[in-house]
Design a protein around this motif. Structure first.
Motif, PDB file in Angstrom:
ATOM      1  N   LYS A 247      -2.921 -18.653  17.910  1.00 49.95           N
ATOM      2  CA  LYS A 247      -2.260 -17.602  17.140  1.00 49.95           C
ATOM      3  C   LYS A 247      -3.177 -16.386  16.981  1.00 49.95           C
ATOM      4  O   LYS A 247      -2.711 -15.259  16.943  1.00 49.95           O
ATOM      5  N   PHE A 248      -4.499 -16.630  16.932  1.00 49.28           N
ATOM      6  CA  PHE A 248      -5.432 -15.514  16.823  1.00 49.28           C
ATOM      7  C   PHE A 248      -5.679 -14.877  18.190  1.00 49.28           C
ATOM      8  O   PHE A 248      -6.010 -13.707  18.285  1.00 49.28           O
TER       9      PHE A 248
ATOM     10  N   LEU B  56      -5.271  -9.162   3.184  1.00 49.38           N
ATOM     11  CA  LEU B  56      -4.305 -10.234   3.446  1.00 49.38           C
ATOM     12  C   LEU B  56      -4.943 -11.621   3.343  1.00 49.38           C
ATOM     13  O   LEU B  56      -4.233 -12.623   3.338  1.00 49.38           O
TER      14      LEU B  56
ATOM     15  N   GLU C  42       4.060 -11.591   9.939  1.00 52.13           N
ATOM     16  CA  GLU C  42       3.506 -12.925  10.214  1.00 52.13           C
ATOM     17  C   GLU C  42       2.004 -13.014   9.922  1.00 52.13           C
ATOM     18  O   GLU C  42       1.467 -14.119   9.685  1.00 52.13           O
ATOM     19  N   LEU C  43       1.315 -11.857   9.908  1.00 54.65           N
ATOM     20  CA  LEU C  43      -0.164 -11.853   9.807  1.00 54.65           C
ATOM     21  C   LEU C  43      -0.737 -12.781   8.727  1.00 54.65           C
ATOM     22  O   LEU C  43      -1.591 -13.624   9.032  1.00 54.65           O
ATOM     23  N   PRO C  44      -0.300 -12.661   7.455  1.00 55.70           N
ATOM     24  CA  PRO C  44      -0.916 -13.543   6.433  1.00 55.70           C
ATOM     25  C   PRO C  44      -0.618 -15.018   6.665  1.00 55.70           C
ATOM     26  O   PRO C  44      -1.410 -15.888   6.272  1.00 55.70           O
ATOM     27  N   LEU C  45       0.498 -15.300   7.326  1.00 53.67           N
ATOM     28  CA  LEU C  45       0.843 -16.709   7.560  1.00 53.67           C
ATOM     29  C   LEU C  45      -0.073 -17.353   8.601  1.00 53.67           C
ATOM     30  O   LEU C  45      -0.188 -18.586   8.653  1.00 53.67           O
ATOM     31  N   LEU C  46      -0.730 -16.516   9.424  1.00 50.52           N
ATOM     32  CA  LEU C  46      -1.651 -17.058  10.429  1.00 50.52           C
ATOM     33  C   LEU C  46      -2.806 -17.792   9.764  1.00 50.52           C
ATOM     34  O   LEU C  46      -3.460 -18.632  10.375  1.00 50.52           O
ATOM     35  N   LEU C  47      -3.047 -17.442   8.503  1.00 56.43           N
ATOM     36  CA  LEU C  47      -4.181 -18.050   7.794  1.00 56.43           C
ATOM     37  C   LEU C  47      -3.785 -19.352   7.102  1.00 56.43           C
ATOM     38  O   LEU C  47      -4.643 -20.022   6.520  1.00 56.43           O
TER      39      LEU C  47
ATOM     40  N   GLU D 283       5.503  -9.361  13.824  1.00 58.81           N
ATOM     41  CA  GLU D 283       4.097  -9.785  13.883  1.00 58.81           C
ATOM     42  C   GLU D 283       3.306  -9.296  12.674  1.00 58.81           C
ATOM     43  O   GLU D 283       2.400  -9.982  12.201  1.00 58.81           O
TER      44      GLU D 283
ATOM     45  N   THR E  95       4.517  -5.735  16.231  1.00 60.64           N
ATOM     46  CA  THR E  95       5.914  -5.485  15.862  1.00 60.64           C
ATOM     47  C   THR E  95       6.087  -5.774  14.369  1.00 60.64           C
ATOM     48  O   THR E  95       5.173  -6.326  13.724  1.00 60.64           O
TER      49      THR E  95
ATOM     50  N   ARG F 299       5.722  -8.240   4.281  1.00 62.59           N
ATOM     51  CA  ARG F 299       4.397  -8.846   4.511  1.00 62.59           C
ATOM     52  C   ARG F 299       3.790  -9.321   3.183  1.00 62.59           C
ATOM     53  O   ARG F 299       3.106 -10.342   3.132  1.00 62.59           O
TER      54      ARG F 299
ATOM     55  N   GLU G 230      -7.492  -0.866   9.203  1.00 68.60           N
ATOM     56  CA  GLU G 230      -6.777  -2.070   9.655  1.00 68.60           C
ATOM     57  C   GLU G 230      -7.572  -3.339   9.329  1.00 68.60           C
ATOM     58  O   GLU G 230      -7.007  -4.351   8.905  1.00 68.60           O
TER      59      GLU G 230
ATOM     60  N   VAL H 289      -7.278  -4.015   5.730  1.00 70.44           N
ATOM     61  CA  VAL H 289      -5.975  -4.622   5.410  1.00 70.44           C
ATOM     62  C   VAL H 289      -6.015  -6.121   5.714  1.00 70.44           C
ATOM     63  O   VAL H 289      -5.514  -6.942   4.938  1.00 70.44           O
TER      64      VAL H 289
ATOM     65  N   MET I 281      -0.157  -2.779  11.183  1.00 72.86           N
ATOM     66  CA  MET I 281      -0.922  -2.736  12.437  1.00 72.86           C
ATOM     67  C   MET I 281      -0.053  -2.058  13.502  1.00 72.86           C
ATOM     68  O   MET I 281       1.037  -2.560  13.810  1.00 72.86           O
ATOM     69  N   PRO I 282      -0.521  -0.932  14.046  1.00 73.02           N
ATOM     70  CA  PRO I 282       0.355  -0.157  14.930  1.00 73.02           C
ATOM     71  C   PRO I 282       0.760  -0.868  16.224  1.00 73.02           C
ATOM     72  O   PRO I 282       1.799  -0.548  16.792  1.00 73.02           O
ATOM     73  N   VAL I 283      -0.070  -1.812  16.700  1.00 72.68           N
ATOM     74  CA  VAL I 283       0.274  -2.478  17.977  1.00 72.68           C
ATOM     75  C   VAL I 283       1.155  -3.713  17.768  1.00 72.68           C
ATOM     76  O   VAL I 283       1.624  -4.309  18.731  1.00 72.68           O
TER      77      VAL I 283
ATOM     78  N   ARG J  26      -5.371  -3.791  23.273  1.00 69.38           N
ATOM     79  CA  ARG J  26      -4.521  -2.653  23.602  1.00 69.38           C
ATOM     80  C   ARG J  26      -4.652  -1.558  22.538  1.00 69.38           C
ATOM     81  O   ARG J  26      -4.604  -0.369  22.847  1.00 69.38           O
TER      82      ARG J  26
ATOM     83  N   PHE K  45       0.826  -1.208   0.000  1.00 65.37           N
ATOM     84  CA  PHE K  45       0.000   0.000   0.000  1.00 65.37           C
ATOM     85  C   PHE K  45       0.866   1.267   0.000  1.00 65.37           C
ATOM     86  O   PHE K  45       2.009   1.252   0.460  1.00 65.37           O
TER      87      PHE K  45
ATOM     88  N   ARG L 153       8.056  -1.570  16.591  1.00 69.32           N
ATOM     89  CA  ARG L 153       6.689  -1.302  16.134  1.00 69.32           C
ATOM     90  C   ARG L 153       6.749  -0.271  15.009  1.00 69.32           C
ATOM     91  O   ARG L 153       7.740   0.458  14.891  1.00 69.32           O
TER      92      ARG L 153
ATOM     93  N   HIS M 232       0.016   0.798   5.862  1.00 62.88           N
ATOM     94  CA  HIS M 232      -1.071   0.117   6.563  1.00 62.88           C
ATOM     95  C   HIS M 232      -0.586  -1.063   7.377  1.00 62.88           C
ATOM     96  O   HIS M 232      -1.088  -2.188   7.251  1.00 62.88           O
TER      97      HIS M 232
END
Lengths: 254, 414
Positions: free
Chosen positions: B2-3, B321, A129-134, A126, A123, A178, B314, B317, A119-121, B12, A113, A162, A117
């Motif tokens: 993981k979720f 993803l 890693e987000l797409p790999l969670l799926l 992390e 790291t 990502r 967010e 996004v 995720m501010p909270v 937070r 993007f 972060r 974009h």
């Protein structure tokens, strides 16, 4: 980069350029996209046809409202055409349901993007890693892929930072990590240098170029910046929903 | 798992929304727990037992029941008169005496409600007093012994003692309210442990009877209520079979015809008393508690809706993803539920500890119950209320989050 999530795409002969024998990654045929506002119809893309071969770095340019982002959204499976077909690899994504598209995007598309974009909270680690969670991967497999992606973008020493602790260029590198962490077929980038200074923009473009060369990624880049577009193998100009110009980028052999 | 980590991080991210949910839950869960504690107690008190239960003999056709004291002895024996008849395991008579310390200026503070009874039965027949911890039991036994030796003794509930500003050992004079001109001079010999009897007192029935005799001697005629002093007789029976048998004996006896009496289980008797509060209890159960839950759900819904609006980019996004709509819904529901459960648990735990151990129950006079305690089950209720309201409150925002259209969100950004 080796990736457990990657899928081999078998192409039937008909999906190759008959002249160059190149494999088409994206094939768009007779696509219309219009939006209805009350009784008014707003045509954004008109009878658009486009083929993108594997490994191409394609630049999409055009004025605001010309339909660049709409076209990018169709190719990335974020939107569906009103008419026509969109194929990515072997898949006719224009006929998929929203859930099927979501699953497909995880494995086949990396999205970069303009405003990162992230995720501010979370790291840097992390966020990547987000797409790999799926995907059905173990924690160890995820760690390996995240670290490989961060290494590729030169941020392996910033894993615990972060977004707020990173510069714009570094945040965009995290965004790129990502996008590539699932080893996607296609990387789509919507003005990835639009929010960066010239030096950071150059670094990001170099990185995309490097990814294309070393990882053989197909990249679709939407940009207003002619300097960014110069990096592309081919530049398409969109105006009022139609491809009005198609030319090789400067310095690229025809 | 993981979720789960992602949910925790998002809590937070949405700090203000999370704080609003926590505050709303912390404020409303105790109120719901108060209401439910009262209802649970009353439900338990009016629930029929199958073993070792008590029955109440009262006048059949009049409320409040006013039977002649002559009924007391034979009713205490369950009207057993023939071989084969069975007697109750234990019994206790109740005569209600209302008095005031200041007949000129009667107030709630200087007035008192006392049960005239056999002192030794306080420990064996009265709910909660038969299961006291050893220390409290010893103190009450000592007071009962003093009352046995001194029939002018009175055992008072702790709140009542504080209200009349007296101490154990002091003497008081009660001027009769229901028993006009029957004034009692009493010595405070002890207090009830903290319990539902905090606003009640117990006096020796012999003293009340002697005062009625004295009235007759002084005036030459019996007191107008002399033949109507027995309000209740409690009988303890081992099981429902014995209850039915004793009930049959009492109903068949020719001794209780004027006035006629009835024998019902304690649960049924208490339910009759609570009938006067039927509207209040109905309102608490079906209006107040649901209204509180609805209010909390609205507060949560508002907080989560604001959070979803703030986090639209967010969430979009996440969709880009590859998160599917139901996964985004589950994330939002999960975040709210997690906060609701934790806030409910903390709130209920704090309410349980504070009310029971710091304040010794909460005062809510209803029928003859003065104070209520928070049952340990309330901690589960707190978690349940937190979870339920969080789920209810976050359903719509979660649905909207799942339906976010990526192209629209990023069109706004651009």
């Amino acid at each position: 980069m080796r990736c457990a999530a990657v899928r081999l795409i078998r192409q039937p002969d008909g999906r190759r350029d008959p002249v160059t024998e190149q494999r088409w990654i994206v094939r768009i045929h007779g696509v219309h996209r219009y939006f209805k506002r009350g009784s008014e119809r707003l045509d954004v893309l008109n009878d658009l046809t486009l083929n993108v071969p594997e490994g191409e770095f394609l630049g999409l340019m055009g004025p605001s409202g010309s339909g660049k982002t709409t076209l990018l959204n169709l190719i990335a499976g974020l939107d569906k055409p009103s008419e026509g077909q969109v194929w990515v690899g072997e898949e006719l994504i224009s006929s998929m349901s929203e859930s099927q598209l979501a699953r497909w995007r995880t494995r086949h598309v990396g999205f970069i993007f303009q405003f990162y974009h992230l995720m501010p909270v979370l790291t840097a680690y992390e966020n990547v890693e987000l797409p790999l969670l799926l995907l059905p991967l173990s924690a160890r497999q995820r760690r390996e892929q995240v670290m490989t992606a961060l290494d590729l973008v030169g941020l392996s020493d910033r894993v615990r930072h972060r977004p707020g602790q990173l510069s714009g260029g570094q945040q965009q590198r995290v965004g790129i990590a990502r996008a590539i962490v699932t080893d996607p077929t296609l990387i789509v980038a919507d003005e990835p240098t639009g929010d960066l200074d010239a030096r950071s923009a150059d670094e990001i473009l170099n990185l995309l170029d490097e990814l294309r060369r070393s990882q053989h990624k197909t990249i679709l880049l939407v940009t207003h910046d002619p300097r960014a577009a110069q990096r592309a193998d081919r530049i398409l100009h969109l105006e009022k929903g139609q491809l009005v110009e198609q030319r090789q980028a400067e310095g690229t052999p025809p | 798992m993981k979720f789960f980590r992602l949910m925790l991080k998002n809590i937070r991210r949405n700090l203000i929304g999370s704080i609003v949910i926590v505050l709303g839950t912390m404020v409303l869960v105790p109120v719901v727990i108060f209401v439910w504690s009262i209802l649970a107690f009353l439900d338990a008190a009016t629930a029929e037992k199958s073993k070792d239960f008590k029955g109440i003999v009262t006048e059949r056709w009049r409320l409040p029941s006013q039977m002649p004291f002559a009924y007391a002895a034979s009713l205490s024996e369950g009207a057993a008169s023939k071989p084969g008849d069975i007697k109750p395991e234990d019994s206790m008579t109740w005569q209600f005496y209302g008095g005031t310390l200041d007949p000129e200026k009667r107030t709630r503070e200087n007035s008192m409600f006392a049960i005239a009874t056999e002192p030794r039965k306080l420990r064996t027949m009265m709910d909660e007093l038969d299961t006291l911890p050893p220390e409290e039991a010893a103190r009450l036994d000592e007071a009962i012994q003093k009352m046995e030796q001194n029939r002018q003794g009175i055992i008072m509930g702790q709140d009542r003692l504080a209200a009349v500003n007296k101490r154990v050992g002091e003497r008081i004079k009660l001027y009769g309210i229901n028993y006009r001109d029957i004034d009692l001079e009493l010595e405070i010999v002890g207090t009830f442990p903290e319990s539902r009897y905090d606003n009640t007192a117990a006096i020796h029935r012999d003293y009340l009877l002697a005062a009625l005799d004295a009235y007759e001697r002084q005036t030459g005629q019996p007191h107008p209520l002399a033949d109507k002093t027995l309000n209740l007789v409690w009988l303890r029976v081992p099981d429902s079979e014995a209850f039915a048998k004793v009930a049959g004996q009492i109903l068949a006896s020719p001794n209780y015809t004027s006035p006629a009496v009835k024998f019902e289980t304690a649960a049924s008797g208490i339910a009759s008393f609570l009938d006067a509060y039927r509207d209040l209890i109905w309102g608490m159960r079906w209006l107040l508690a649901p209204a509180l839950l609805f209010t909390l759900a609205l507060v949560i819904s508002n907080a989560i809706s604001i959070s979803v609006r703030e986090r639209q980019k967010e969430l979009a996004v996440l969709k880009v993803l590859g998160f599917r709509p139901w996964q985004i819904m589950a994330l939002v529901l999960g975040e709210a539920s997690l906060v609701g459960v934790l806030a409910g648990l903390c709130s209920a735990g704090a309410t349980f500890a504070t009310v029971n151990f710091v304040f010794g129950g909460f005062k809510f006079p209803i029928a003859f119950f003065g104070a209520f305690y928070i049952p340990a089950d309330a901690i589960v209720w707190g978690v349940g209320v937190g979870l339920l309201t969080a789920l209810l409150g976050s359903v719509m925002p979660a649905w909207n989050a799942g339906r976010i259209r990526v192209s629209e969100v990023f069109a706004k950004v651009a």
